[in-house]
Write a protein that holds these residues in place. Structure first.
Motif, PDB file in Angstrom:
ATOM      1  N   ALA A 127       0.813  -1.224   0.000  1.00  0.00           N
ATOM      2  CA  ALA A 127       0.000   0.000   0.000  1.00  0.00           C
ATOM      3  C   ALA A 127       0.847   1.275   0.000  1.00  0.00           C
ATOM      4  N   MET A 128       2.029   1.257   0.616  1.00  0.00           N
ATOM      5  CA  MET A 128       2.882   2.450   0.581  1.00  0.00           C
ATOM      6  C   MET A 128       3.285   2.776  -0.855  1.00  0.00           C
ATOM      7  N   ASN A 129       3.549   1.737  -1.643  1.00  0.00           N
ATOM      8  CA  ASN A 129       3.803   1.858  -3.087  1.00  0.00           C
ATOM      9  C   ASN A 129       4.892   2.884  -3.407  1.00  0.00           C
ATOM     10  N   HIS A 130       5.936   2.900  -2.572  1.00  0.00           N
ATOM     11  CA  HIS A 130       7.000   3.885  -2.723  1.00  0.00           C
ATOM     12  C   HIS A 130       8.102   3.283  -3.593  1.00  0.00           C
ATOM     13  N   GLU A 131       8.134   3.652  -4.853  1.00  0.00           N
ATOM     14  CA  GLU A 131       9.179   3.185  -5.745  1.00  0.00           C
ATOM     15  C   GLU A 131      10.504   3.850  -5.391  1.00  0.00           C
ATOM     16  N   VAL A 132      11.582   3.062  -5.391  1.00  0.00           N
ATOM     17  CA  VAL A 132      12.916   3.602  -5.104  1.00  0.00           C
ATOM     18  C   VAL A 132      13.543   4.010  -6.432  1.00  0.00           C
ATOM     19  N   ARG A 133      13.369   5.251  -6.783  1.00  0.00           N
ATOM     20  CA  ARG A 133      13.954   5.810  -7.999  1.00  0.00           C
ATOM     21  C   ARG A 133      14.874   6.960  -7.612  1.00  0.00           C
ATOM     22  N   GLY A 134      15.938   7.159  -8.380  1.00  0.00           N
ATOM     23  CA  GLY A 134      16.958   8.130  -8.007  1.00  0.00           C
ATOM     24  C   GLY A 134      16.815   9.441  -8.723  1.00  0.00           C
ATOM     25  N   TRP A 135      17.757  10.352  -8.488  1.00  0.00           N
ATOM     26  CA  TRP A 135      18.968  10.178  -7.697  1.00  0.00           C
ATOM     27  C   TRP A 135      18.700  10.536  -6.240  1.00  0.00           C
ATOM     28  N   ASN A 136      19.158   9.686  -5.332  1.00  0.00           N
ATOM     29  CA  ASN A 136      18.966   9.944  -3.903  1.00  0.00           C
ATOM     30  C   ASN A 136      19.977   9.107  -3.112  1.00  0.00           C
ATOM     31  N   GLU A 137      19.623   8.748  -1.901  1.00  0.00           N
ATOM     32  CA  GLU A 137      20.544   8.026  -1.026  1.00  0.00           C
ATOM     33  C   GLU A 137      20.557   6.527  -1.260  1.00  0.00           C
ATOM     34  N   CYS A 138      19.847   6.031  -2.265  1.00  0.00           N
ATOM     35  CA  CYS A 138      19.564   4.602  -2.361  1.00  0.00           C
ATOM     36  C   CYS A 138      20.433   3.829  -3.337  1.00  0.00           C
ATOM     37  N   LEU A 139      21.528   4.413  -3.813  1.00  0.00           N
ATOM     38  CA  LEU A 139      22.428   3.639  -4.657  1.00  0.00           C
ATOM     39  C   LEU A 139      22.886   2.382  -3.933  1.00  0.00           C
ATOM     40  N   ILE A 140      23.167   2.494  -2.638  1.00  0.00           N
ATOM     41  CA  ILE A 140      23.631   1.343  -1.866  1.00  0.00           C
ATOM     42  C   ILE A 140      22.576   0.243  -1.842  1.00  0.00           C
ATOM     43  N   THR A 141      21.306   0.613  -1.863  1.00  0.00           N
ATOM     44  CA  THR A 141      20.231  -0.377  -1.836  1.00  0.00           C
ATOM     45  C   THR A 141      20.256  -1.206  -3.109  1.00  0.00           C
TER      46      THR A 141
ATOM     47  N   GLU B 173      27.188  22.836 -13.098  1.00  0.00           N
ATOM     48  CA  GLU B 173      26.313  21.850 -13.727  1.00  0.00           C
ATOM     49  C   GLU B 173      26.332  20.556 -12.919  1.00  0.00           C
ATOM     50  N   ILE B 174      25.176  19.916 -12.793  1.00  0.00           N
ATOM     51  CA  ILE B 174      25.102  18.644 -12.064  1.00  0.00           C
ATOM     52  C   ILE B 174      24.404  17.620 -12.953  1.00  0.00           C
ATOM     53  N   PRO B 175      25.027  16.454 -13.165  1.00  0.00           N
ATOM     54  CA  PRO B 175      24.474  15.502 -14.135  1.00  0.00           C
ATOM     55  C   PRO B 175      23.242  14.748 -13.659  1.00  0.00           C
ATOM     56  N   LEU B 176      23.167  14.461 -12.364  1.00  0.00           N
ATOM     57  CA  LEU B 176      22.068  13.660 -11.828  1.00  0.00           C
ATOM     58  C   LEU B 176      21.397  14.387 -10.678  1.00  0.00           C
ATOM     59  N   GLY B 177      20.154  14.038 -10.422  1.00  0.00           N
ATOM     60  CA  GLY B 177      19.487  14.466  -9.201  1.00  0.00           C
ATOM     61  C   GLY B 177      18.423  15.512  -9.410  1.00  0.00           C
ATOM     62  N   MET B 178      17.820  15.873  -8.316  1.00  0.00           N
ATOM     63  CA  MET B 178      16.741  16.852  -8.311  1.00  0.00           C
ATOM     64  C   MET B 178      17.316  18.256  -8.473  1.00  0.00           C
ATOM     65  N   PRO B 179      16.483  19.254  -8.657  1.00  0.00           N
ATOM     66  CA  PRO B 179      16.995  20.627  -8.751  1.00  0.00           C
ATOM     67  C   PRO B 179      17.895  20.981  -7.568  1.00  0.00           C
ATOM     68  N   TYR B 180      19.024  21.600  -7.842  1.00  0.00           N
ATOM     69  CA  TYR B 180      20.018  22.009  -6.845  1.00  0.00           C
ATOM     70  C   TYR B 180      20.693  20.819  -6.145  1.00  0.00           C
ATOM     71  N   GLY B 181      20.412  19.617  -6.596  1.00  0.00           N
ATOM     72  CA  GLY B 181      21.100  18.448  -6.052  1.00  0.00           C
ATOM     73  C   GLY B 181      20.419  17.770  -4.896  1.00  0.00           C
ATOM     74  N   GLY B 182      19.544  18.489  -4.176  1.00  0.00           N
ATOM     75  CA  GLY B 182      18.876  17.891  -3.028  1.00  0.00           C
ATOM     76  C   GLY B 182      19.692  18.012  -1.755  1.00  0.00           C
ATOM     77  N   PRO B 183      19.239  17.385  -0.665  1.00  0.00           N
ATOM     78  CA  PRO B 183      19.955  17.432   0.612  1.00  0.00           C
ATOM     79  C   PRO B 183      21.297  16.713   0.512  1.00  0.00           C
ATOM     80  N   LEU B 184      22.263  17.156   1.314  1.00  0.00           N
ATOM     81  CA  LEU B 184      23.628  16.640   1.179  1.00  0.00           C
ATOM     82  C   LEU B 184      23.785  15.196   1.640  1.00  0.00           C
ATOM     83  N   PHE B 185      22.828  14.632   2.356  1.00  0.00           N
ATOM     84  CA  PHE B 185      23.017  13.248   2.767  1.00  0.00           C
ATOM     85  C   PHE B 185      23.055  12.299   1.568  1.00  0.00           C
ATOM     86  N   PHE B 186      22.609  12.757   0.404  1.00  0.00           N
ATOM     87  CA  PHE B 186      22.760  11.938  -0.805  1.00  0.00           C
ATOM     88  C   PHE B 186      24.228  11.624  -1.079  1.00  0.00           C
ATOM     89  N   THR B 187      25.129  12.537  -0.672  1.00  0.00           N
ATOM     90  CA  THR B 187      26.558  12.328  -0.907  1.00  0.00           C
ATOM     91  C   THR B 187      27.223  11.560   0.236  1.00  0.00           C
TER      92      THR B 187
END
Length: 429
Positions: free
Chosen positions: A191-205, A242-256
């Motif tokens: 029911a949560m139906n939360h697809e893990v799509r990037g770019w975010n913190e989930c590369l490790i997943t 310029e940033i190749p991947l991710g949301m506008p402005y790169g998102g929160p730094l925990f992605f890195t």
């Protein structure tokens, strides 16, 4: 040296200062852990009237993974003995075996004593694949590090393999779809139906899902799932960067930070990005935004920057350049030490000299502060303290990067997903 005197700390040379910050922050996972199990508590909260702190009753699964990695640093640095760490890891392992798991996946929060799941929200009441991946990253680093031929170490390695092998990563494709799903619950299904799509913190997943010895995903799940959708490719410029991947402005730094506690971004490339370059650009945008300070937040500047997910005056928020309410989170800059050491050390000394004991306390830096509101957090969070210790160590010695990238399963997973890395190159004969 009094590690609780921020001005004295700020006068230390760089290496000594980094060491002191790591050591104090590690105390969150050693002295501040759940007393019986040793698992990392989601947070601890200061009591203003007494200066004491209250533990949360929830164990954080992802935070525990980061805490295990911090414990490896502590052994390597001599802050705790190897035997003490093995004893603690044995208790942590026993508690993890008590935990209720869902197709091998742990929940976001659990009760350490009973192993029962503590729901994060009404439908987020069971398996959390992303938090499980952070835990597995830490467990696998421990498996590599505690390599001695003793009964305690052999049992630890064997039990880590059991926990790792039993995670059914492919179950979380919801029956063979080309994407991973974050949650599954026996009460609410998908029911949560939360697809893990990037770019975010989930590369490790995705990497661990591809690397799994028993329940691996097909590589197409990474390419059609994580690397597809509106939040992956970018290619825009922000503050001239310029940033190749991710949301506008790169998102929160925990992605890195989160995936890269174990994954060494140096020379790590696939068909989408050079991940060292990506993370450096992300950091530069975040810093440039705080220096430009378009909203006029007090305190921002070259010595005070770093937007990421943390507590703030109104609750908890994933702060970023396009979601900026004036809250600076110390973990944002400090865990970025590998990417911009000179700039991060400037911030670290500023925090100590300008804000002193309002920021620096028994478990290192508090979670966040907002000068506009005159607000300083009364909390520490496991998922913010852990990456400080780990990423600072990766900057100093590459310890966790070397451990994680040396694993046969990790190397096989990277190859399956068509990554290149210096760690994958065959050694010279």
């Amino acid at each position: 040296m009094d590690d609780r005197n921020p001005r004295a700390l700020a006068a230390l040379p760089d290496e000594a200062l980094i060491d002191a910050v790591q050591r104090q922050t590690f105390r969150y996972f050693w002295d501040g852990a759940d007393a019986d199990s040793g698992l990392a508590l989601d947070r601890r909260t200061l009591v203003s009237a007494t200066g004491e702190d209250l533990p949360d009753d929830r164990v954080a699964i992802g935070g525990t993974g980061f805490g295990i990695m911090a414990m490896i640093v502590a052994v390597e640095r001599g802050w705790v003995t190897r035997d003490a760490a093995l004893e603690r890891l044995g208790r942590m392992r026993d508690a993890l075996f008590r935990a209720r798991r869902y197709h091998g996946a742990f929940p976001h929060f659990m009760d350490a004593a009973s192993g029962a799941t503590i729901p994060m929200s009404p439908k987020d009441d069971a398996g959390d694949l992303v938090e499980t991946s952070f835990l597995c990253m830490g467990l696998l680093c421990a498996r590599q590090y505690f390599s001695e031929d003793t009964a305690a170490a052999r049992r630890l390695r064997s039990d880590i393999d059991t926990l790792w092998h039993e995670v059914e990563w492919n179950w979380f494709t919801q029956g063979g779809r080309d994407v991973l799903y974050w949650h599954w619950s026996p009460n609410h299904g998908w029911a949560m139906n939360h697809e893990v799509r990037g770019w975010n913190e989930c590369l490790i997943t995705y990497l661990l899902a591809a690397a799994a010895p028993r329940h691996a995903i097909d590589p197409r799940v990474y390419h059609r799932g994580f690397a597809a959708g509106a939040g992956f490719l970018n290619g825009q410029s922000y503050y001239g960067i310029e940033i190749p991947l991710g949301m506008p402005y790169g998102g929160p730094l925990f992605f890195t930070h989160y995936s890269f506690c174990g994954l060494d971004p140096h020379g790590l490339k696939d068909r989408y990005a050079d991940y060292w370059d990506l993370n450096c650009r992300h950091l530069q945008i975040n810093r440039a935004h705080c220096i430009a300070n378009p909203h006029g937040h007090p305190g921002y500047g070259e010595s005070c920057w770093g937007l990421t997910a943390s507590d703030d005056p109104d609750g908890y928020l994933a702060h970023a350049p396009d979601i900026d309410n004036g809250t600076i989170s110390p973990t944002a800059a400090l865990a970025s030490l590998p990417y911009a050491p000179t700039e991060v050390m400037q911030v670290l000394r500023h925090f100590l000299t300008v804000h002193g004991t309002r920021l620096w306390k028994d478990y290192g830096f508090i979670d966040a502060f907002c000068e506009r509101r005159g607000w300083f957090a009364e909390t520490y969070l496991a998922i913010d303290q852990g990456p400080i210790v780990v990423m600072m160590e990766n900057h100093r010695t590459g310890l966790l990067w070397k451990l994680f990238m040396s694993m046969p399963e990790v190397q096989a997973g990277l190859r399956a997903l068509d990554f290149s890395s210096p760690h994958l190159e065959s050694p010279a004969p």
